[in-house]
Write a protein that holds these residues in place. Structure first.
Motif, PDB file in Angstrom:
ATOM      1  N   GLN A  89     -99.522   8.147 -27.869  1.00 52.30           N
ATOM      2  CA  GLN A  89    -100.080   9.460 -28.239  1.00 52.30           C
ATOM      3  C   GLN A  89     -99.724  10.509 -27.113  1.00 52.30           C
ATOM      4  O   GLN A  89     -99.539  11.810 -28.537  1.00 52.30           O
ATOM      5  N   LYS A  90     -99.234  10.816 -26.230  1.00 54.63           N
ATOM      6  CA  LYS A  90     -98.673  11.857 -25.902  1.00 54.63           C
ATOM      7  C   LYS A  90     -97.177  12.219 -26.294  1.00 54.63           C
ATOM      8  O   LYS A  90     -97.471  13.188 -26.690  1.00 54.63           O
ATOM      9  N   GLN A  91     -96.912  11.310 -26.735  1.00 50.12           N
ATOM     10  CA  GLN A  91     -95.532  11.584 -27.375  1.00 50.12           C
ATOM     11  C   GLN A  91     -95.363  11.927 -28.958  1.00 50.12           C
ATOM     12  O   GLN A  91     -94.774  12.838 -29.439  1.00 50.12           O
ATOM     13  N   PHE A  92     -96.632  11.641 -29.366  1.00 48.97           N
ATOM     14  CA  PHE A  92     -97.052  11.564 -31.108  1.00 48.97           C
ATOM     15  C   PHE A  92     -97.042  13.439 -30.826  1.00 48.97           C
ATOM     16  O   PHE A  92     -97.177  14.147 -31.640  1.00 48.97           O
ATOM     17  N   VAL A  93     -97.805  14.273 -30.063  1.00 48.87           N
ATOM     18  CA  VAL A  93     -98.237  15.255 -30.538  1.00 48.87           C
ATOM     19  C   VAL A  93     -97.082  16.185 -29.425  1.00 48.87           C
ATOM     20  O   VAL A  93     -96.663  16.563 -30.104  1.00 48.87           O
ATOM     21  N   GLN A  94     -95.923  15.450 -28.803  1.00 52.60           N
ATOM     22  CA  GLN A  94     -94.885  16.370 -28.825  1.00 52.60           C
ATOM     23  C   GLN A  94     -94.148  16.549 -29.546  1.00 52.60           C
ATOM     24  O   GLN A  94     -93.022  17.525 -29.209  1.00 52.60           O
ATOM     25  N   VAL A  95     -94.072  14.922 -30.084  1.00 56.77           N
ATOM     26  CA  VAL A  95     -92.953  15.101 -31.461  1.00 56.77           C
ATOM     27  C   VAL A  95     -93.768  16.479 -32.422  1.00 56.77           C
ATOM     28  O   VAL A  95     -92.735  17.149 -32.782  1.00 56.77           O
ATOM     29  N   ILE A  96     -95.084  16.314 -32.486  1.00 54.75           N
ATOM     30  CA  ILE A  96     -95.421  17.073 -33.618  1.00 54.75           C
ATOM     31  C   ILE A  96     -94.776  18.704 -33.527  1.00 54.75           C
ATOM     32  O   ILE A  96     -94.500  19.144 -33.921  1.00 54.75           O
TER      33      ILE A  96
END
Length: 458
Positions: A225-232
């Motif tokens: 979840q954290k990496q998903f936001v960080q990628v965006i």
């Protein structure tokens, strides 16, 4: 109630005079289910006519896109393209406008980014990305915004479900390899949403549709979840879009894929995000070729708001799940799905249903855990008992009454096939059919009986 971030985004756009998409004040939406990701139960006659099959166990016959592509490798792309053109067309857009829809949620499989598919073991159609571009353009022209919903994840996120694209008990999404593939998908969709004008009505990207509800069975999901936001946000920083709390970056190139490669060396991003950016560059180049999108002359001067990251809410899972609110960087919104027809919510009778939904406290429960704003991204009129027409009008009103207390709602589904094999499924699952029959009002903000919950509120 409109959230602070929605107000901020709207105010910023008004000040800048920028024509970009933001969530409406209240979401009145439908899912475009079985368009780019077929669930055969919604169109059984078309599915059988295409060569698919029906069976009680969807893993035992051709009852998913995976098995269909495996069975018809030489014709799957042509057959699915015919379906994509017919299932959602300009006439459907016109129908949605006619009933006041302002938002759509578009379920998709990871295979819409074709380079992510391992063709030696995975079987899916090609060509969907061009249809997505076509549909988004039609929706944008109609003034309807879109959520790109990652509905079917690499490796499959939930067992034995047609909505994952493959019916199987071998759930493998919750692994390092498949998390990585899902993050590349996210990076590609983020870039397209900001670079391709036909994607400019995209307001949010949803990370995972309906993960396993037991958090003990989803290892690493909180980190994802954290990496998903960080990628965006990393892709948006490369684009020059300001991201709250993250430093701006500059790049010595006007080639967007080269800028992604340069960003993959930046210490501003975590190791996994850097790896995703590096792997995204050649894949995005291939997608751009399919869409005739110029990546060689991009500018970092972009007066655009960041996309809204979107998760199923924390209460979707049990057994100490990760809180998606902990992943937020910039604007974020939350999704809850509620179907009474599968049991476990209320006793199967009219009074129990109305008492339950009229006293629904999920919005407040989520808000107490930071999961706000919340919309109800899937709901419908199906019941565990035989429902009369008069009850379905009450049932539609009561659900709208409670769901509208949050950011709004998105009905499943915009339409259902009318056929001999489908029977009367459309009566309780199709929004357009529900409006036609008078269960749902033509104005989505209205109700047949605005006092429907008066006798049931505790």
């Amino acid at each position: 109630m409109k959230s602070a971030f929605l107000l901020s985004a709207l105010t910023a756009l008004q000040l800048l005079g920028v024509d970009a998409a933001v969530f409406p004040k209240k979401i009145y939406g439908v899912n475009l289910g079985s368009w780019l990701l077929i669930e055969p139960w919604m169109l059984p006659r078309e599915w059988v006519n295409m060569g698919g099959q029906q069976c009680s166990d969807c893993s035992k016959c051709i009852a998913s896109e995976f098995e269909f592509a495996k069975a018809f490798p030489s014709t799957v792309d042509q057959k699915l393209n015919t379906h994509w053109e017919s299932w959602f067309s300009q006439s459907d857009v016109n129908s949605l406008v006619g009933v006041g829809i302002n938002t759509v949620r578009i379920p998709m499989g990871y295979w819409i980014v074709e380079a992510l598919v391992d063709r030696s073991t995975e079987f899916y159609p090609k060509g969907g990305i061009r249809q997505l571009k076509r549909g988004l353009n039609q929706l944008k022209t109609a003034g309807i915004v879109a959520i790109l919903d990652h509905h079917a994840l690499p490796g499959v996120q939930t067992a034995q479900q047609q909505f994952t694209g493959r019916c199987t008990t071998n759930v493998q999404f919750y692994t390092t390899h498949n998390y990585h593939r899902a993050l590349i998908w996210t990076a590609v969709m983020t870039a397209l949403s900001h670079l391709d004008q036909d994607f400019s009505n995209v307001v949010a990207i949803e990370a995972v549709n309906e993960p396993i509800m037991d958090a003990n069975l989803t290892p690493g999901y909180g980190t994802f979840q954290k990496q998903f936001v960080q990628v965006i946000r990393a892709v948006e920083i490369v684009l020059g879009i300001p991201v709250p709390g993250m430093p701006a970056q500059s790049f010595s190139t006007s080639n967007f894929t080269q800028a992604l490669v340069q960003a993959s060396s930046s210490s501003a991003f975590s190791q996994e995000v850097r790896s995703v950016l590096l792997d995204t560059a050649p894949i995005l180049q291939g997608v751009a070729g399919q869409l005739s999108l110029d990546l060689f002359h991009f500018s970092q001067n972009r007066n655009l708001p960041p996309l809204v990251s979107n998760f199923m809410d924390i209460n979707w899972q049990h057994n100490n799940p990760a809180n998606p609110a902990d992943a937020a960087i910039g604007p974020q919104i939350y999704d809850n799905h509620l179907y009474y027809s599968f049991g476990g919510v209320a006793d199967p009778n009219e009074n129990a249903y109305l008492t339950s939904v009229c006293n629904l406290d999920r919005i407040q429960q989520d808000a107490n855990l930071g999961n706000s704003p919340l919309f109800f991204g899937e709901w419908g009129l199906p019941t565990q008992f035989t429902a009369s027409d008069s009850f379905l009008r009450k049932w539609a009103d009561a659900q709208k009454f409670s769901y509208s207390k949050g950011a709004g709602w998105i009905f499943w589904n915009f339409k259902i096939e009318i056929s001999d094999l489908a029977g009367d499924t459309a009566r309780q699952w199709s929004y357009l059919e529900g409006v036609k029959r008078g269960y749902l009002t033509k104005d989505p903000a209205a109700m047949n009986d605005p006092n429907v919950c008066d006798d049931f509120i505790n």
